[in-house]
Scaffold this motif. Structure first.
Motif, mmCIF file in Angstrom:
data_model
loop_
_atom_site.group_PDB
_atom_site.id
_atom_site.type_symbol
_atom_site.label_atom_id
_atom_site.label_comp_id
_atom_site.label_asym_id
_atom_site.label_seq_id
_atom_site.Cartn_x
_atom_site.Cartn_y
_atom_site.Cartn_z
ATOM 1 N N GLY A 56 0.848 -1.263 0.053
ATOM 2 C CA GLY A 56 -0.009 -0.014 0.212
ATOM 3 C C GLY A 56 0.903 1.353 0.036
ATOM 4 O O GLY A 56 0.255 2.469 0.182
ATOM 5 N N VAL A 57 2.107 1.058 -0.009
ATOM 6 C CA VAL A 57 3.000 2.441 -0.181
ATOM 7 C C VAL A 57 3.785 2.350 -1.525
ATOM 8 O O VAL A 57 4.092 1.696 -2.196
ATOM 9 C CB VAL A 57 4.146 2.376 0.759
ATOM 10 N N ARG A 58 3.424 3.725 -2.021
ATOM 11 C CA ARG A 58 3.979 4.028 -3.373
ATOM 12 C C ARG A 58 5.172 4.846 -3.428
ATOM 13 O O ARG A 58 5.384 5.767 -2.419
ATOM 14 C CB ARG A 58 2.866 5.175 -3.946
ATOM 15 N N SER A 59 6.107 4.463 -4.135
ATOM 16 C CA SER A 59 7.334 5.008 -4.044
ATOM 17 C C SER A 59 7.778 5.042 -5.669
ATOM 18 O O SER A 59 7.137 4.750 -6.617
ATOM 19 C CB SER A 59 8.516 4.271 -3.568
ATOM 20 N N GLY A 60 8.686 6.482 -6.121
ATOM 21 C CA GLY A 60 8.884 6.749 -7.560
ATOM 22 C C GLY A 60 8.556 7.986 -7.772
ATOM 23 O O GLY A 60 8.294 8.805 -6.651
ATOM 24 N N GLY A 61 8.456 8.358 -9.012
ATOM 25 C CA GLY A 61 8.034 9.564 -9.752
ATOM 26 C C GLY A 61 8.625 9.746 -11.075
ATOM 27 O O GLY A 61 8.636 8.786 -11.638
ATOM 28 N N VAL A 62 8.828 10.934 -11.283
ATOM 29 C CA VAL A 62 9.186 11.364 -12.880
ATOM 30 C C VAL A 62 10.466 10.908 -12.967
ATOM 31 O O VAL A 62 11.359 10.972 -11.967
ATOM 32 C CB VAL A 62 9.025 12.928 -13.153
ATOM 33 N N VAL A 63 11.144 10.383 -14.155
ATOM 34 C CA VAL A 63 12.426 9.822 -14.537
ATOM 35 C C VAL A 63 13.250 11.152 -14.822
ATOM 36 O O VAL A 63 14.733 10.730 -14.894
ATOM 37 C CB VAL A 63 12.418 8.845 -15.716
ATOM 38 N N ARG A 64 12.691 12.213 -14.964
ATOM 39 C CA ARG A 64 13.769 13.507 -15.391
ATOM 40 C C ARG A 64 14.600 13.777 -14.079
ATOM 41 O O ARG A 64 13.799 13.471 -13.007
ATOM 42 C CB ARG A 64 12.923 14.623 -16.093
ATOM 43 N N THR A 65 15.548 14.467 -14.155
ATOM 44 C CA THR A 65 16.284 14.598 -12.802
ATOM 45 C C THR A 65 16.131 16.042 -12.146
ATOM 46 O O THR A 65 16.777 16.191 -11.133
ATOM 47 C CB THR A 65 17.922 14.500 -13.150
ATOM 48 N N GLY A 66 15.564 16.856 -12.798
ATOM 49 C CA GLY A 66 15.246 18.298 -12.192
ATOM 50 C C GLY A 66 13.903 18.678 -12.535
ATOM 51 O O GLY A 66 13.102 18.251 -13.243
ATOM 52 N N PRO A 67 13.702 19.984 -12.004
ATOM 53 C CA PRO A 67 12.312 20.608 -12.293
ATOM 54 C C PRO A 67 12.263 20.979 -13.571
ATOM 55 O O PRO A 67 10.930 21.096 -13.916
ATOM 56 C CB PRO A 67 12.384 21.683 -11.109
ATOM 57 N N LEU A 68 12.946 21.162 -14.514
ATOM 58 C CA LEU A 68 12.739 21.635 -15.832
ATOM 59 C C LEU A 68 12.634 20.567 -16.636
ATOM 60 O O LEU A 68 13.178 19.348 -16.400
ATOM 61 C CB LEU A 68 14.161 22.483 -16.546
ATOM 62 N N PRO A 69 11.460 20.631 -17.617
ATOM 63 C CA PRO A 69 11.006 19.404 -18.541
ATOM 64 C C PRO A 69 12.042 19.138 -19.550
ATOM 65 O O PRO A 69 11.822 18.937 -20.631
ATOM 66 C CB PRO A 69 9.776 19.672 -18.930
ATOM 67 N N PHE A 70 13.554 18.912 -19.136
ATOM 68 C CA PHE A 70 14.455 18.279 -20.208
ATOM 69 C C PHE A 70 14.386 16.935 -20.321
ATOM 70 O O PHE A 70 14.008 16.202 -19.327
ATOM 71 C CB PHE A 70 15.779 18.887 -19.868
ATOM 72 N N ILE A 71 14.694 16.359 -21.508
ATOM 73 C CA ILE A 71 14.741 15.094 -21.847
ATOM 74 C C ILE A 71 15.783 14.353 -21.157
ATOM 75 O O ILE A 71 16.899 15.036 -21.005
ATOM 76 C CB ILE A 71 14.955 15.142 -23.312
ATOM 77 N N ASN A 72 15.662 13.463 -20.448
ATOM 78 C CA ASN A 72 16.611 12.774 -19.810
ATOM 79 C C ASN A 72 17.101 11.190 -20.352
ATOM 80 O O ASN A 72 16.341 10.350 -20.160
ATOM 81 C CB ASN A 72 15.916 12.397 -18.122
ATOM 82 N N THR A 73 18.147 11.259 -20.973
ATOM 83 C CA THR A 73 18.772 9.981 -21.726
ATOM 84 C C THR A 73 19.559 9.521 -20.580
ATOM 85 O O THR A 73 20.469 10.078 -20.173
ATOM 86 C CB THR A 73 19.509 10.342 -22.882
ATOM 87 N N GLN A 74 19.413 8.233 -20.553
ATOM 88 C CA GLN A 74 20.003 7.481 -19.573
ATOM 89 C C GLN A 74 20.360 6.333 -19.699
ATOM 90 O O GLN A 74 19.519 5.417 -20.128
ATOM 91 C CB GLN A 74 19.424 7.452 -18.069
ATOM 92 N N ASP A 75 21.675 5.730 -20.167
ATOM 93 C CA ASP A 75 22.068 4.544 -20.800
ATOM 94 C C ASP A 75 22.666 3.531 -19.858
ATOM 95 O O ASP A 75 23.771 3.950 -19.128
ATOM 96 C CB ASP A 75 22.769 4.577 -21.954
ATOM 97 N N VAL A 76 22.000 2.632 -19.242
ATOM 98 C CA VAL A 76 22.799 1.863 -18.078
ATOM 99 C C VAL A 76 23.186 0.380 -18.964
ATOM 100 O O VAL A 76 23.544 -0.632 -18.347
ATOM 101 C CB VAL A 76 21.840 1.390 -17.078
ATOM 102 N N GLY A 77 23.097 0.285 -20.246
ATOM 103 C CA GLY A 77 23.566 -0.946 -20.844
ATOM 104 C C GLY A 77 22.594 -1.879 -21.130
ATOM 105 O O GLY A 77 22.988 -3.142 -21.382
ATOM 106 N N MET A 78 21.427 -1.748 -21.324
ATOM 107 C CA MET A 78 20.520 -2.606 -21.611
ATOM 108 C C MET A 78 20.736 -3.042 -22.888
ATOM 109 O O MET A 78 21.235 -2.379 -23.873
ATOM 110 C CB MET A 78 18.887 -2.267 -21.337
ATOM 111 N N PRO A 79 20.189 -4.355 -23.220
ATOM 112 C CA PRO A 79 20.394 -4.680 -24.928
ATOM 113 C C PRO A 79 19.447 -3.817 -25.658
ATOM 114 O O PRO A 79 18.296 -3.598 -25.332
ATOM 115 C CB PRO A 79 19.823 -6.286 -24.773
ATOM 116 N N LYS A 80 19.943 -3.379 -26.836
ATOM 117 C CA LYS A 80 19.249 -2.650 -27.722
ATOM 118 C C LYS A 80 18.189 -3.256 -28.699
ATOM 119 O O LYS A 80 17.398 -2.578 -29.412
ATOM 120 C CB LYS A 80 20.340 -1.771 -28.464
ATOM 121 N N ALA A 81 18.289 -4.541 -29.022
ATOM 122 C CA ALA A 81 17.536 -5.298 -29.571
ATOM 123 C C ALA A 81 17.458 -4.793 -31.068
ATOM 124 O O ALA A 81 16.226 -4.786 -31.686
ATOM 125 C CB ALA A 81 16.120 -5.329 -28.991
#
Length: 197
Positions: A56-81
């Motif tokens: 019953g506890v929610r955690s998380g939020g938006v994936v961008r890193t700051g208050p401005l709506p900039f695109i947030n590209t983050q590559d952690v090495g997942m397969p690109k398929a």
């Protein structure tokens, strides 16, 4: 009005802890998860969010890193398929085995927007991808996929993920106007209200 009451009114937000000011919650990847699941969101990351629900506890939020709506590209090495991903995608580990919601939101011209939330329970060690098409043709569509190894073991491919549900309805959402006056194509707002239109 004298200066003392005015000063008291101005100081009031400081004593209320600024609880009435907007607050944004950001998604934070688990740091010490021994066997995480992995999520990639493709396109429109400036509005995407990840929430997980446990007891019953929610955690998380938006994936961008700051208050401005900039695109947030983050590559952690997942397969690109086989995909040519170079811009506007977000990869992250998540905790497996708990209810997870991936929200994707498109925002277009003249206050047009649409959104789809995909709900699922990720499995440890699995790779998941979520993509949303723009609503410029009247609808946006979510494409939840599994990233799986090829049978020969040399590469990766995408397959539709059947183990998801959607909110508010299905994978397809109608585009809507945040400001209904823009539904009239001849409506021209005052220049100061929507600069650049």
């Amino acid at each position: 009005m004298s200066i003392r009451p005015s000063l008291c009114l101005l100081m009031l937000p400081l004593f209320t802890g600024c609880q009435y000011l907007p607050h944004t919650y950001y998604f934070t990847a688990p740091e010490h998860e021994p066997n995480p699941a992995w999520i990639r969101i493709v396109d429109f990351t400036q509005h995407a969010d990840i929430y997980q629900y446990e007891n019953g506890v929610r955690s998380g939020g938006v994936v961008r890193t700051g208050p401005l709506p900039f695109i947030n590209t983050q590559d952690v090495g997942m397969p690109k398929a086989g995909q040519n991903l170079t811009f506007d995608y977000y990869e992250t580990p998540v905790r497996p085995g708990i209810e997870t919601h991936v929200g994707m939101f498109w925002e277009g011209p003249r206050t047009q927007s649409c959104f789809v939330t995909v709900e699922f329970t990720p499995q440890a060690g699995r790779y998941y991808q979520f993509r949303l098409t723009s609503g410029s043709n009247g609808t946006c569509t979510a494409y939840p996929s599994l990233i799986e190894r090829d049978k020969d073991g040399n590469g990766w491919h995408l397959t539709p993920n059947p183990d998801v549900t959607y909110s508010p309805a299905g994978p397809k959402a109608k585009m809507y106007y945040k400001n209904g006056r823009f539904e009239d194509p001849d409506y021209q707002p005052p220049a100061g209200l929507y600069p650049g239109m």
